[in-house]
Scaffold this active site. Sequence first.
Site, short mmCIF file in Angstrom:
data_model
loop_
_atom_site.label_atom_id
_atom_site.label_comp_id
_atom_site.label_asym_id
_atom_site.label_seq_id
_atom_site.Cartn_x
_atom_site.Cartn_y
_atom_site.Cartn_z
N HIS A 82 -8.83 -8.71 -1.43
CA HIS A 82 -8.70 -9.67 -0.33
C HIS A 82 -9.48 -9.23 0.91
CE1 HIS A 82 -5.09 -7.08 0.61
NE2 HIS A 82 -5.50 -7.30 1.84
N ASP A 112 -6.09 -7.15 -7.26
CA ASP A 112 -6.40 -7.05 -5.83
C ASP A 112 -7.18 -5.78 -5.52
OD1 ASP A 112 -6.63 -7.76 -3.21
OD2 ASP A 112 -4.51 -7.54 -2.70
N SER A 189 -5.56 -2.60 4.86
CA SER A 189 -5.79 -2.98 3.47
C SER A 189 -6.97 -2.21 2.89
CB SER A 189 -6.10 -4.47 3.37
OG SER A 189 -4.95 -5.24 3.45
#
Length: 344
Positions: A82, A112, A189
């Site tokens: 993402h 992911d 992230s």
Amino acid sequence: PTVVEKVAAPAPSSSNVASAAITGGAPMSWAQIASTAGPAVVTIINHQSGQTDFFNNPIPGGTAEGTGFVIDKQGDIVTNNHVIDQEQSLQVVFSDGRKAPATLVSHDMLSDLAVVRVHVPVSTVLHFGDSSKLLRGQPVMAIGSALGEFRNTVTAGVVSALNRTINEQNGITIHNMVQTDAAINQGNSGGPLLNDRGQVVGVNTAITRGAPQSDPFGLSSQVVAEGLGFAIPSKAVQPTVERLIHHKPSAFLGVVYRDMTQQDASYFNLPRGAYIVSVTPNSPAAKAGMQPRDVITKIDGQSMTDTTTLQDIILHHNAGDTVKLSVWRNGKTMDLTVKLGTQK
């Protein structure tokens, strides 16, 4: 499963991806780890492609920032999928402020995870540790670009729990997550979760700030939570990264499942394993005759446990592999042979 907010096959022996087996090392202080691991942690700036609105008018692309970490001297960098979503161009900012363009090697929406590459010399690489040896209460450190602005922010905490299942906001379910109370923020992230040897035991991926609840009168409110961060364990990251670097498709079974812990199995009077919630039509599982409410107890004789789940085993297979599933159905156990496919 918890809806969370994104913060953004066995490895071949000839791999460029570093592992704990070739590094080892004694425990270090957090200050030492921050100093030695920090230069391998980078900020990833994603200049996203433009889109169009309902009337086909152009909408300029935005800019998103996340974190990544260098894993080999070829300049390969691991991050979350993402973080690079809708990428038009990518730029990496090193801890010393150097900037370099990056190219997308490959990505996997279901796990992911993504790998990007820079074509400049890298001074430091991080190595993978064995997340299957993690224990609750074990100290860990997170490094990342908090809020996309405070680069190489270091936070520390403990492993709060293991084998968590989360639902990301895009509907993707990820199993076997490491839960930690090390502070993780927007922009973290794709950053590393490190053990006390400076080895990567997880990729920081998601946080949750709370959960909705309703009172007796039907009024809803938000229960605020702190210290709920989730990382993809290294035992899942490493084989996926190998596959992405070598552009190999992921093995696909085609089921949505729930891990049956020993407590779940005892409560529902079911065997330990992967409880099948649904089967994807025309998938390898469907063609083999699998049905909802089946429980996969073994794959090729290997039992499902808290530390060895269905996802773990499938990750260590390649598309096209044939596996034998031991399946419990209505009190009887049967063997099904499945040829793993690829995700369409």
